[in-house]
Design an enzyme around this catalytic site. Sequence first.
Site, PDB file in Angstrom:
ATOM      1  N   CYS A   1     -55.570  31.694  -9.090  1.00 55.86           N
ATOM      2  CA  CYS A   1     -54.599  31.077  -8.156  1.00 55.86           C
ATOM      3  C   CYS A   1     -53.862  32.134  -7.346  1.00 55.86           C
ATOM      4  O   CYS A   1     -53.642  31.969  -6.139  1.00 55.86           O
ATOM      5  CB  CYS A   1     -53.611  30.207  -8.920  1.00 55.86           C
ATOM      6  SG  CYS A   1     -54.392  28.853  -9.823  1.00 55.86           S
ATOM      7  N   TYR A   2     -53.489  33.216  -8.018  1.00 55.15           N
ATOM      8  CA  TYR A   2     -52.796  34.319  -7.330  1.00 55.15           C
ATOM      9  C   TYR A   2     -53.692  34.919  -6.245  1.00 55.15           C
ATOM     10  O   TYR A   2     -53.261  35.112  -5.106  1.00 55.15           O
ATOM     11  CB  TYR A   2     -52.397  35.383  -8.355  1.00 55.15           C
ATOM     12  CG  TYR A   2     -51.723  36.594  -7.750  1.00 55.15           C
ATOM     13  CD1 TYR A   2     -50.395  36.535  -7.337  1.00 55.15           C
ATOM     14  CD2 TYR A   2     -52.403  37.803  -7.608  1.00 55.15           C
ATOM     15  CE1 TYR A   2     -49.760  37.643  -6.789  1.00 55.15           C
ATOM     16  CE2 TYR A   2     -51.779  38.916  -7.063  1.00 55.15           C
ATOM     17  CZ  TYR A   2     -50.461  38.831  -6.658  1.00 55.15           C
ATOM     18  OH  TYR A   2     -49.846  39.937  -6.106  1.00 55.15           O
TER      19      TYR A   2
END
Length: 254
Positions: A154-155
């Site tokens: 996600c990052y």
Amino acid sequence: MMDFTDKVVLITGASSGIGAAAAIYFSKQSAKLSLVGRKENNLRKIALYCEKSKGNKPLAITADLTDDGDIKRVIDETIDHYGKLDVLVNNAGIIGMGGIKNTTMETYDNIMATNLRSVFHLTMLATPHLIATKGCIVNTSCIASKKPSTMSLCYNMSKAALDQFTKCIALELAPDGVRVNSINPGFVKTNLLKDIGLSEEQLELFIKNVVGNMPLKKAVESDEVAALIGFLASNNAKSITGSCYIVDGGSILR
């Protein structure tokens, strides 16, 4: 040294790490600062430190950038206080671990809300003011935007999207005289990793492994990143827009 006398610089995530280093850097160049962070005590300490540099008292705004009302308040208070905005440094960000097999939608939502949605919203509200001053924007991205990883899906996605955001609005705002760039640091020793629950021992082992794999064998320092932000915000970079500047000790090469 670069001079930011009478320039109003808004920095998010200014209570620690790269944001705090950027605040200190700009204060030494006589900038008028609007500093935003979630941790009020830390923010006050950084603001006081900055004030001692050249006597300019920063405007310190405690805010949660996942809150739309707080984002509007950040812009309103900055403009009410200074009357203009010259530089926006979108630095606030969080990290979360996990791949598609072991992450959660909560992690996805939290990371995207902080790393992407808040940047989009704050920039949107700041744009008319930056057009008025022919100002500039510097976004804090990461080499994670360019290097696939199984550890922080996600990052990585949020930072890849941030790079595309940088390029798209650089193209859109160029006719208005507004420049937009991003900095893409590699590993910088900040509290970001502590915030995801790594112990001091785990953190030291992680740092040793990461730094050991860097061609230059050294962690990137926050003040090095701050100096790059300062350069991109200055007239020395007046022909630079839509660029993503890597500062990573050579990590991207491997």
